[in-house]
Design an enzyme around this catalytic site. Structure first.
Site, mmCIF file in Angstrom:
data_model
loop_
_atom_site.group_PDB
_atom_site.id
_atom_site.type_symbol
_atom_site.label_atom_id
_atom_site.label_comp_id
_atom_site.label_asym_id
_atom_site.label_seq_id
_atom_site.Cartn_x
_atom_site.Cartn_y
_atom_site.Cartn_z
ATOM 1 N N HIS A 87 1.013 -1.313 0.195
ATOM 2 C CA HIS A 87 -0.087 0.237 0.040
ATOM 3 C C HIS A 87 0.924 1.204 -0.046
ATOM 4 O O HIS A 87 0.868 2.166 0.972
ATOM 5 C CB HIS A 87 -0.821 0.017 1.175
ATOM 6 N N ASP A 108 -5.231 -15.704 -8.164
ATOM 7 C CA ASP A 108 -6.658 -16.235 -8.200
ATOM 8 C C ASP A 108 -7.145 -15.638 -9.712
ATOM 9 O O ASP A 108 -8.604 -15.950 -9.933
ATOM 10 C CB ASP A 108 -7.318 -15.286 -7.106
ATOM 11 N N HIS A 148 -6.541 -10.579 -9.030
ATOM 12 C CA HIS A 148 -5.568 -9.377 -8.685
ATOM 13 C C HIS A 148 -4.692 -9.115 -9.577
ATOM 14 O O HIS A 148 -4.457 -8.064 -9.721
ATOM 15 C CB HIS A 148 -5.094 -9.868 -7.320
ATOM 16 N N ASP A 186 -4.369 -13.861 0.885
ATOM 17 C CA ASP A 186 -5.086 -12.838 1.000
ATOM 18 C C ASP A 186 -6.457 -12.877 1.477
ATOM 19 O O ASP A 186 -7.353 -12.121 1.124
ATOM 20 C CB ASP A 186 -4.985 -11.630 0.010
ATOM 21 N N GLY A 235 -9.423 -8.051 -0.643
ATOM 22 C CA GLY A 235 -8.985 -9.594 -0.325
ATOM 23 C C GLY A 235 -9.300 -10.318 -1.450
ATOM 24 O O GLY A 235 -9.745 -9.983 -2.489
#
Length: 386
Positions: A194, A247, A250, A273, A308
């Protein structure tokens, strides 16, 4: 208690052994091989019927599972529920992850993990504090008004866990020079995440001991032609690790394939996550008072912001083979050996070898988890076999 697991297709972390036997003496692997004579003092023999036996998965970024979000239930009971949910998917070691929140919640979370570590709760290796010392420009789903500068006594808080591992994700450019070094000197692992910094910010952070990038590509400055940003710094640095969320949502698989080729071998590790919906049939949960929805394996706010993931480690391993064209061996190492080495536990976890902790998972031919063991304990006893 001494146990013999027989007729297994064993991945040691380096090679496969056919029709092999693993001898477990209490919590530790006593022997492994394809021509082992079972000792007379073995208490239990279990035939795995040719199933794959692999090192247990280690996930350093787990926000929730089993219907529980760590931010909303910072108790040992909540942690047990999260760990049990992920155990069904081969995760035998994890860092429960608290995302940006108020100081009392952070204190409660650390206290709960300390209690589980002190009580040797299976599968809890420490804690991951993802925030609140981040950059609001790259906040993602983190609540903006909870992101803040580091308090004067934060070093004591962040390094307060004893007997377990602590990982702190922060934005290097938003923290005072010397902060990362002080955390590292206290035994804390520090990751960048972040973050909206430039390449030079991460060079300074590396010199202080920065060792990881949290969910590479997500919530950080991209690599550009004249400013490498966080992504360029991560791929350029040989000694740091990167967490990857595989996944299909992301990060594009082609982007991940190129990143894996660019990064020094052995420094990419799978993370989930994961949110509360993993291991649960619920379709949504609450975070910061807003509903987060899980649809088709994707967790988002009502506005479509990624929040997430609805991902488990066994699926991440399969995705790495199917989406990224990795070998099964490498995908398994990214889920076990490499995170163990990142945590400084590479001499006790991540391999099926004599002297290592007996934390393992058995898989069927499609990669689905049949059974897990944590420190020699068969977790089927907890009713978790899937």
């Amino acid at each position: 208690m001494k146990t013999a697991l027989t007729n297994a297709h064993v991945f040691t972390g380096a090679e496969w052994l056919d029709a092999a036997t693993v001898i477990i003496d209490n919590a530790v692997i006593d022997a492994v091989g394809d021509s082992i004579k079972i000792p007379d003092d073995v208490d239990r023999i279990q035939d795995l019927n040719g199933a794959k036996l692999v090192p247990g998965f280690i996930d350093v970024q787990v926000n929730g599972g089993g219907g529980v979000m760590f931010n909303q239930d910072t108790s040992p009971v909540g942690l047990r529920c999260i760990a049990q949910a992920h155990r069904r998917y081969g995760t035998t070691g994890m860092l429960p992850t608290l995302i940006t929140d108020d100081r009392p919640i952070m204190e409660s979370a650390i206290s709960a993990v300390q209690e589980t570590v002190d009580n040797n709760e299976p599968g809890i290796l420490g804690i991951h504090l993802e925030g609140p010392y981040l950059n609001q420009v790259r906040k993602g789903v983190h609540q903006e008004d909870k992101i803040r500068p580091m308090e004067s006594d934060a070093l004591d808080l962040l390094s307060g866990l004893t007997g377990g591992k602590t990982l702190v994700t922060l934005a290097p450019e938003k923290n005072t020079p010397g902060t990362i070094q002080q955390l590292v000197e206290r035994g804390v692992l520090v990751a960048a995440g972040h973050t909206a910094g430039v390449y030079d910010d991460y060079q300074a952070a590396f010199s202080e001991g920065l060792s990881c990038f949290t969910h590479l590509f997500n919530a950080m400055t991209p690599m550009d032609s004249r400013e490498p940003g966080a992504v360029g710094a991560a791929l350029d640095h040989d000694d740091s690790w990167c967490g990857l969320i595989v996944d299909g949502y992301h990060v594009h698989p082609a982007t991940l394939r190129n990143a894996i080729k660019a990064k020094k071998h052995g420094k990419m590790m799978l993370v989930t996550d994961a949110m509360a919906t993993v291991g649960s049939d619920q379709g949504f949960f609450e975070l910061y008072g807003q509903k987060i929805y899980s649809r088709e394996g994707r967790c988002t706010t009502a506005e479509g912001v990624l929040a997430g993931a609805h991902l488990d480690m066994a699926t991440a391993v399969r995705n790495s083979v199917e989406m990224l064209n990795l070998s099964c061996d490498e995908a398994l190492r990214m889920a076990s050996l490499y995170p163990a080495e990142f945590l400084g536990l590479g001499n006790e976890l991540g391999r099926i070898e004599k002297g290592y902790r007996a934390s393992m998972a058995s898989l069927d031919d499609s990669g689905l988890v049949l059974e897990t063991w944590i420190d020699g304990r068969d977790t089927e006893m907890d009713g978790l076999k899937t």
